[in-house]
Design an enzyme around this catalytic site. Structure first.
Site, PDB file in Angstrom:
ATOM      1  N   LYS A  31      -7.993  47.911  30.442  1.00 58.96           N
ATOM      2  CA  LYS A  31      -6.629  47.424  30.166  1.00 58.96           C
ATOM      3  C   LYS A  31      -5.698  48.120  31.132  1.00 58.96           C
ATOM      4  O   LYS A  31      -5.979  49.223  31.573  1.00 58.96           O
ATOM      5  CB  LYS A  31      -6.223  47.776  28.726  1.00 58.96           C
ATOM      6  CG  LYS A  31      -5.099  46.929  28.180  1.00 58.96           C
ATOM      7  CD  LYS A  31      -5.642  45.678  27.548  1.00 58.96           C
ATOM      8  CE  LYS A  31      -4.570  44.708  27.142  1.00 58.96           C
ATOM      9  NZ  LYS A  31      -5.141  43.623  26.313  1.00 58.96           N
TER      10      LYS A  31
ATOM     11  N   ASP B 114      -1.333  39.802  29.284  1.00 59.91           N
ATOM     12  CA  ASP B 114      -1.122  40.320  27.923  1.00 59.91           C
ATOM     13  C   ASP B 114       0.391  40.230  27.723  1.00 59.91           C
ATOM     14  O   ASP B 114       1.051  39.426  28.412  1.00 59.91           O
ATOM     15  CB  ASP B 114      -1.663  41.758  27.801  1.00 59.91           C
ATOM     16  CG  ASP B 114      -1.751  42.244  26.345  1.00 59.91           C
ATOM     17  OD1 ASP B 114      -2.695  41.867  25.640  1.00 59.91           O
ATOM     18  OD2 ASP B 114      -0.835  42.991  25.888  1.00 59.91           O
TER      19      ASP B 114
HETATM   20  P1  NDP Z   1       3.767  37.365  25.069  1.00 55.99           P
HETATM   21  O1  NDP Z   1       4.437  38.310  25.992  1.00 55.99           O
HETATM   22  O2  NDP Z   1       3.516  35.976  25.489  1.00 55.99           O
HETATM   23  O3  NDP Z   1       4.543  37.308  23.669  1.00 55.99           O
HETATM   24  C1  NDP Z   1       4.732  38.472  22.928  1.00 55.99           C
HETATM   25  C2  NDP Z   1       5.528  38.122  21.692  1.00 55.99           C
HETATM   26  O4  NDP Z   1       5.514  39.237  20.800  1.00 55.99           O
HETATM   27  C3  NDP Z   1       6.986  37.841  21.988  1.00 55.99           C
HETATM   28  O5  NDP Z   1       7.481  36.957  21.036  1.00 55.99           O
HETATM   29  C4  NDP Z   1       7.600  39.218  21.851  1.00 55.99           C
HETATM   30  O6  NDP Z   1       8.986  39.218  21.573  1.00 55.99           O
HETATM   31  C5  NDP Z   1       6.836  39.759  20.675  1.00 55.99           C
HETATM   32  N1  NDP Z   1       6.811  41.227  20.763  1.00 55.99           N
HETATM   33  C6  NDP Z   1       6.327  41.959  21.785  1.00 55.99           C
HETATM   34  N2  NDP Z   1       6.500  43.268  21.563  1.00 55.99           N
HETATM   35  C7  NDP Z   1       7.115  43.336  20.381  1.00 55.99           C
HETATM   36  C8  NDP Z   1       7.573  44.420  19.612  1.00 55.99           C
HETATM   37  N3  NDP Z   1       7.414  45.692  20.024  1.00 55.99           N
HETATM   38  N4  NDP Z   1       8.144  44.129  18.413  1.00 55.99           N
HETATM   39  C9  NDP Z   1       8.280  42.837  17.987  1.00 55.99           C
HETATM   40  N5  NDP Z   1       7.874  41.778  18.695  1.00 55.99           N
HETATM   41  C10 NDP Z   1       7.313  42.021  19.863  1.00 55.99           C
HETATM   42  O7  NDP Z   1       2.387  38.091  24.671  1.00 55.99           O
HETATM   43  P2  NDP Z   1       1.076  37.474  24.004  1.00 55.99           P
HETATM   44  O8  NDP Z   1       1.413  36.349  23.113  1.00 55.99           O
HETATM   45  O9  NDP Z   1       0.097  37.277  25.103  1.00 55.99           O
HETATM   46  O10 NDP Z   1       0.555  38.715  23.156  1.00 55.99           O
HETATM   47  C11 NDP Z   1       0.827  38.877  21.773  1.00 55.99           C
HETATM   48  C12 NDP Z   1      -0.223  39.781  21.152  1.00 55.99           C
HETATM   49  O11 NDP Z   1      -1.526  39.177  21.326  1.00 55.99           O
HETATM   50  C13 NDP Z   1      -0.351  41.178  21.775  1.00 55.99           C
HETATM   51  O12 NDP Z   1      -0.750  42.083  20.763  1.00 55.99           O
HETATM   52  C14 NDP Z   1      -1.508  41.019  22.768  1.00 55.99           C
HETATM   53  O13 NDP Z   1      -2.133  42.239  23.061  1.00 55.99           O
HETATM   54  C15 NDP Z   1      -2.419  40.100  21.960  1.00 55.99           C
HETATM   55  N6  NDP Z   1      -3.416  39.341  22.691  1.00 55.99           N
HETATM   56  C16 NDP Z   1      -3.092  38.535  23.736  1.00 55.99           C
HETATM   57  C17 NDP Z   1      -4.062  37.810  24.373  1.00 55.99           C
HETATM   58  C18 NDP Z   1      -3.749  36.853  25.463  1.00 55.99           C
HETATM   59  O14 NDP Z   1      -4.660  36.168  25.921  1.00 55.99           O
HETATM   60  N7  NDP Z   1      -2.503  36.722  25.907  1.00 55.99           N
HETATM   61  C19 NDP Z   1      -5.473  37.916  23.997  1.00 55.99           C
HETATM   62  C20 NDP Z   1      -5.712  38.723  22.821  1.00 55.99           C
HETATM   63  C21 NDP Z   1      -4.710  39.414  22.231  1.00 55.99           C
HETATM   64  P3  NDP Z   1      10.034  39.632  22.717  1.00 55.99           P
HETATM   65  O15 NDP Z   1      10.119  38.431  23.617  1.00 55.99           O
HETATM   66  O16 NDP Z   1      11.290  39.928  22.001  1.00 55.99           O
HETATM   67  O17 NDP Z   1       9.463  40.830  23.424  1.00 55.99           O
HETATM   68  O1  2IT Z   2      -6.210  41.526  24.538  1.00 59.49           O
HETATM   69  C1  2IT Z   2      -6.848  40.661  25.174  1.00 59.49           C
HETATM   70  O2  2IT Z   2      -7.988  40.334  24.856  1.00 59.49           O
HETATM   71  C2  2IT Z   2      -6.184  40.022  26.319  1.00 59.49           C
HETATM   72  N1  2IT Z   2      -5.013  40.300  26.571  1.00 59.49           N
HETATM   73  C3  2IT Z   2      -6.940  39.056  27.185  1.00 59.49           C
HETATM   74  C4  2IT Z   2      -7.750  39.795  28.215  1.00 59.49           C
HETATM   75  C5  2IT Z   2      -8.404  38.920  29.256  1.00 59.49           C
HETATM   76  O3  2IT Z   2      -9.033  39.542  30.133  1.00 59.49           O
HETATM   77  O4  2IT Z   2      -8.318  37.702  29.213  1.00 59.49           O
END
Ligand code: NDP
Ligand code: 2IT
Length: 449
Positions: free
Chosen positions: A122, A162
């Site tokens: 990561k 992420d």
């Molecule tokens: P994005 O940046 O697309 O969206 C993040 C969302 O979460 C936004 O709405 C953001 O709001 C909110 N957020 C972020 N930080 C905080 C915080 N500290 N408190 C409250 N809200 C918060 O990210 P993703 O959708 O990609 O990621 C969301 C979660 O999913 C994370 O935990 C990530 O690690 C996990 N994840 C993502 C994957 C992927 O493929 N993208 C895969 C597996 C897990 P704001 O705009 O106000 O910051």
């Molecule tokens: O938390 C996760 O699994 C991710 N943000 C996706 C990682 C990836 O390599 O697609």
């Protein structure tokens, strides 16, 4: 095992998120260690909790007003026992070594569960893309990659997105890598479909999480039809969770960002979702703007003086925390359970605090922890790597079917491992044990490296 936890804490006393992630895995794998003393003899816990490599670097860049800015960049190369390091990059002001080590540690076992040959890593930066112009984001990404490029590669370490890193950032990062290396390779995943990406990668985490939820419900002869669902976040994972929930006939009623949440009693339908996607992905606006467009909905700003998040206090059948770590605490868990929640599937990484998790497990609701439920994203990243190696693109249906099969097999692996080690129905134990065994057995095979 207590010695191993003490070893981890003494080495990095300030890394509380990392300790939290390690503690959960250690508690789950206790029966595995009891039955297999050879793991203790080879100090497998001390080894698996120590990153193979930690890279930290300076990221200087110039903002639009001509001021020099200095951020920190990181890449944690946690474990390569079963494949190249693989995992996302997070750009958020909260990023530090503890956060990235917890995410890298989770990623190792998650990736092992996908059945694909990927190690875990990561990275990211404390850079905040919010409010920055596209040019500022580009200059930052170029500076970040001008150091990261020497540490990564399609057979070494393959980053992806992420929080704060989506298609735009992957484009800028890929462009700089290609220029510096003079190579067009699958070094990043989440690329645009026009230049090496995979269909369904943007959708994969949210879709996968809903597929996993369906598998869990099926164990109780139930499905998502008509289920009222709470979803947090409004980014990549939340958006495609809502999209798939709608396709399955469920009714999502909430979404959030770090400023507040919206509650739409009538349900967030596909037109409303299209509005949200435009708002968040193109206009880069705030979720509060939803109620200007749909006045029937209610927006509640974050109130830091509360001991709970009111988003989790609406009556619902299923919850999909999809924003960030530790966003559901014990009080929230109590509210969810008192309101009759049947299932929690984690789109985010470690969104529930340890005492919230204990509460879910005691109450016997269906609980799918992040490293199983959100593994669809990295799984399709693995499929993107395969397609890049073959220089081919699979059609949408093929990738989606493979995703479904992978989520099904993760579900089966969790159920099987939990049962073998005496905790039937406990997906936390199942995911941790199944992921752990695959990784540590590979480490044992490869000797003391
Ligand atoms: P994005 O940046 O697309 O969206 C993040 C969302 O979460 C936004 O709405 C953001 O709001 C909110 N957020 C972020 N930080 C905080 C915080 N500290 N408190 C409250 N809200 C918060 O990210 P993703 O959708 O990609 O990621 C969301 C979660 O999913 C994370 O935990 C990530 O690690 C996990 N994840 C993502 C994957 C992927 O493929 N993208 C895969 C597996 C897990 P704001 O705009 O106000 O910051
Ligand atoms: O938390 C996760 O699994 C991710 N943000 C996706 C990682 C990836 O390599 O697609």
């Amino acid at each position: 095992m207590q010695d191993a936890m003490k070893f981890v804490k003494d080495r990095d006393p300030d890394q509380k998120e990392f300790h939290q992630a390690v503690q959960e895995v250690l508690e789950s794998v206790r029966p595995v260690l009891d039955r297999n003393p050879e793991y203790g003899q080879s100090r497998i816990i001390e080894r698996v909790t120590e990153p193979e490599r930690v890279i930290q670097f300076r990221v200087p860049w110039m903002d639009d007003s001509g001021q020099v800015q200095v951020n920190r960049g990181f890449r944690i190369e946690m474990n390569s026992a079963i494949g190249p390091y693989k995992g996302g990059l997070r750009f958020h002001p909260s990023v530090n070594l503890s956060i990235l080590k917890f995410l890298a540690f989770e990623q190792v076992f998650k990736n092992a569960l996908t059945t694909l040959p990927m190690g875990g890593g990561k990275g990211g930066s404390d850079f905040d893309p919010k409010g920055k112009s596209d040019n500022e984001v580009m200059r930052f990404c170029q500076s970040f990659m001008s150091e990261l490029f020497r540490h990564i590669g399609p057979n070494t370490d393959v980053p992806a997105g992420d929080i704060g890193v989506g298609g735009r950032e992957i484009g800028f990062l890929f462009g700089m890598y290609k220029k510096l290396r003079n190579e067009f390779t699958g070094v990043l995943t989440g690329k645009s479909i026009a230049w090496g990406g995979s269909l369904i990668r943007p959708e994969a985490t949210g879709y996968g999480c809903v597929y996993f939820a369906s598998e869990m419900l099926a164990t109780r002869n139930d499905d998502l039809t008509g289920k009222v669902c709470l979803v947090s976040g409004s980014g990549n994972v939340a958006q495609y969770t809502v999209e798939k929930l709608l396709e399955m006939g469920a009714k999502p009623i909430t979404l959030s960002d770090s400023s507040g949440y919206i509650y739409d009693e009538e349900g967030i339908d596909s037109d409303k979702l299209a509005f949200i996607m435009k708002l968040k992905n193109i206009k880069r606006g705030r979720i509060s703007e939803y109620v200007d467009q749909y006045p029937g909905a209610v927006y509640t700003p974050v109130d830091k003086s509360l001991d709970h998040n009111p988003l989790w206090n609406h009556k619902a059948d299923c919850a999909f925390p999809s924003a960030t770590e530790n966003e559901v605490n014990h009080k929230d868990a109590t509210n969810l359970i008192n309101n009759g929640i049947k299932l929690i599937a984690e789109g985010a990484n470690m969104p529930s605090t340890p005492d919230a998790i204990s509460h879910y497990l005691d109450s016997k609701i269906l609980y799918g922890p992040g490293k199983a439920a959100n593994a669809g994203g990295v799984a399709v990243s693995g499929l993107e790597m395969s397609q890049n190696s073959m220089r081919l693109n699979w059609p949408k249906e093929e990738v989606d079917n493979r995703l479904k099969e992978i989520m099904k097999s993760i579900h089966t692996a969790c159920i099987g491992a939990a049962e073998t080690y005496g905790q039937p129905g406990n997906y936390v134990a199942g995911a941790n044990i199944a992921g752990f065994l695959k990784v540590v057995n590979a480490m044992q095979d490869q000797g003391l490296v």
